[in-house]
Design a protein around this motif. Structure first.
Motif, short mmCIF file in Angstrom:
data_model
loop_
_atom_site.label_atom_id
_atom_site.label_comp_id
_atom_site.label_asym_id
_atom_site.label_seq_id
_atom_site.Cartn_x
_atom_site.Cartn_y
_atom_site.Cartn_z
N GLN A 59 -9.31 -10.02 2.78
CA GLN A 59 -9.38 -8.90 1.86
C GLN A 59 -10.59 -8.99 0.94
OE1 GLN A 59 -7.62 -6.44 2.39
NE2 GLN A 59 -7.59 -5.15 0.57
N SER A 60 -10.99 -10.20 0.57
CA SER A 60 -12.13 -10.36 -0.33
C SER A 60 -13.44 -9.92 0.29
CB SER A 60 -12.25 -11.83 -0.77
OG SER A 60 -12.49 -12.66 0.35
N HIS A 80 0.84 -1.20 0.00
CA HIS A 80 0.00 0.00 0.00
C HIS A 80 0.86 1.24 0.00
CE1 HIS A 80 0.65 -0.22 4.45
NE2 HIS A 80 0.39 1.09 4.46
N ASP A 140 -5.14 -7.31 -3.71
CA ASP A 140 -3.87 -7.59 -3.03
C ASP A 140 -3.09 -6.33 -2.66
OD1 ASP A 140 -2.87 -6.75 -5.47
OD2 ASP A 140 -2.28 -8.75 -6.14
N ARG A 186 -13.79 -7.12 1.84
CA ARG A 186 -13.86 -5.67 1.76
C ARG A 186 -14.46 -5.25 0.41
NH1 ARG A 186 -8.71 -6.13 4.92
NH2 ARG A 186 -9.24 -5.21 6.93
N LEU A 205 -1.39 -9.53 2.20
CA LEU A 205 -2.78 -9.50 2.65
C LEU A 205 -3.40 -10.90 2.56
CD1 LEU A 205 -3.81 -6.21 0.85
CD2 LEU A 205 -3.83 -6.55 3.33
N LEU A 230 -14.30 -4.11 -3.03
CA LEU A 230 -13.23 -4.09 -4.02
C LEU A 230 -13.68 -3.56 -5.38
CD1 LEU A 230 -11.65 -7.60 -3.25
CD2 LEU A 230 -11.10 -5.39 -2.20
N PHE A 285 -3.79 -1.74 -1.38
CA PHE A 285 -4.78 -0.71 -1.06
C PHE A 285 -4.12 0.65 -1.02
CE2 PHE A 285 -3.44 -2.31 3.18
CZ PHE A 285 -3.14 -1.14 3.86
N ASP A 334 -9.65 -0.24 -1.15
CA ASP A 334 -9.08 -1.58 -1.20
C ASP A 334 -9.14 -2.21 -2.58
OD1 ASP A 334 -8.27 -2.56 1.58
OD2 ASP A 334 -10.22 -1.65 1.99
N GLU A 386 -8.03 -10.16 12.02
CA GLU A 386 -7.01 -9.95 10.99
C GLU A 386 -5.66 -9.69 11.67
OE1 GLU A 386 -6.31 -7.32 6.95
OE2 GLU A 386 -7.69 -6.57 8.47
#
Length: 328
Positions: free
Chosen positions: A199-200, A10, A62, A202, A194, A204, A64, A59, A162
């Motif tokens: 992450q999935s 990021h 992979d 969030r 991540l 996207l 952000f 986000d 997390e």
């Protein structure tokens, strides 16, 4: 042998007013959820008030983009109205340490803003962060070791918690505290990859079609290019390729671009570095470049074009950092 740093994790855009920045990013076509901020009562019996640092993310699968600001007493008006306050609750001996750590983070962000509003954080992603830490130490790179923090995962994630593991690289200035990421251009470090199962969960899908973080651009004084090249070759354990006057470190689906200040006007027409060295731009890939251009025009966001045909929003219109859109 596989690399222990593989892509961009990021970048962090440090802003003076997070409400203004959140509004800007929505006009740019990114989905940014309500930010979160620690909260504590200013006096016994009072309601918790925001303090320390507030942030939110746009986000991708992979990577952000981070938006962050420091928060002091009386700053609540610079936060979006829907900011999620997170009351600090912990045993007294732990709470004090936590408050001090948050205070250090806030002071770090304030120091960034004293330098300029814009891009100050650059984090690389690693599938093997402990190995990366050992390698950096062996190469003589100062860092604060691998830190671990945990937070509640978003709803729908594979796990309720997390876990984030990271290290921050230190410069060689005297009296620098370990692990503060105080290299000349900002906070630089490595973060464990991540977790896709988290992450999935969030958001996207962005209206501008953005799919990932593709590049960060670091501008340095011409006479410092060789030394900066050497630093990042050591950090990333790889050599760059020459592209015009730029040096490009290729990662997995992303890159770090080092450019001398004399080359910035031809790389991003009309741009000037706010300081040297400085992270002056980041690039995101989008599914449909004309669609992204139309969205920016409809939302009244000025755009320019690079010599290679990419679109970018100039730093003067994007709170201190140029934002480049590339067909992905």
């Amino acid at each position: 042998m596989p690399h222990d740093t593989t892509r961009l994790h990021h970048v962090g855009h440090i802003v003076e007013n997070l409400a203004e920045a959140s509004s800007l990013y929505e006009r740019l076509g990114f989905v940014v959820p309500p930010p979160s901020c620690p909260a504590m009562p200013r006096s016994e019996g009072a309601a918790p008030e925001p303090f320390g640092a507030a942030n939110t993310h746009a986000d991708f699968p992979d990577s952000f983009l981070e938006l962050a600001t420091c928060v002091e007493e009386g700053d609540a008006g610079r936060l979006p109205a829907d900011t999620r306050l997170v009351p600090l609750e912990a045993p007294a001996e732990v709470l004090q340490q936590l408050v001090e750590r948050i205070g250090e983070t806030s002071a770090n962000l304030a120091a960034c803003l004293d330098r300029f509003q814009g891009l100050h954080i650059l984090m690389f992603s690693s599938p093997a962060i402990d190995e990366a830490a050992v390698r950096l130490t062996a190469a003589g790179v100062r860092h604060g070791g691998v830190n671990t923090v945990r937070r509640a995962a978003p709803s729908g994630a594979d796990s309720p918690v997390e876990t984030i593991r990271y290290l921050e690289i230190d410069g060689h200035e005297p009296n620098t505290a370990p692990g503060t990421g105080t290299v000349p251009e900002g906070r630089v470090g490595i973060v464990a990859d991540l977790d896709p199962g988290i992450q999935s969960a969030r958001h996207l899908d962005h209206p501008n079609g953005a799919t990932g973080l593709a590049e960060a651009t670091l501008c340095v004084a011409d006479e410092d290019l060789a030394a900066t090249h050497h630093r990042y070759a050591t950090y990333l354990d790889r050599s760059p390729r020459q592209e015009g006057q730029a040096l490009v470190f290729d990662l997995d689906g992303a890159a770090l671009r080092l450019i001398p200040s004399s080359a910035l006007p031809t790389t991003l027409p009309g741009e000037e570095p706010p300081a040297l060295p400085a992270l002056v731009a980041y690039t995101v890939t989008v599914r449909d470049l004309p669609l992204a251009r139309d969205l920016l025009h409809r939302n009244g966001v000025p755009v320019r074009e690079t010599p290679t045909g990419e679109l970018f929003v100039p730093a003067e219109a994007a709170l201190g950092t140029a934002i480049v859109f590339r067909a992905g």
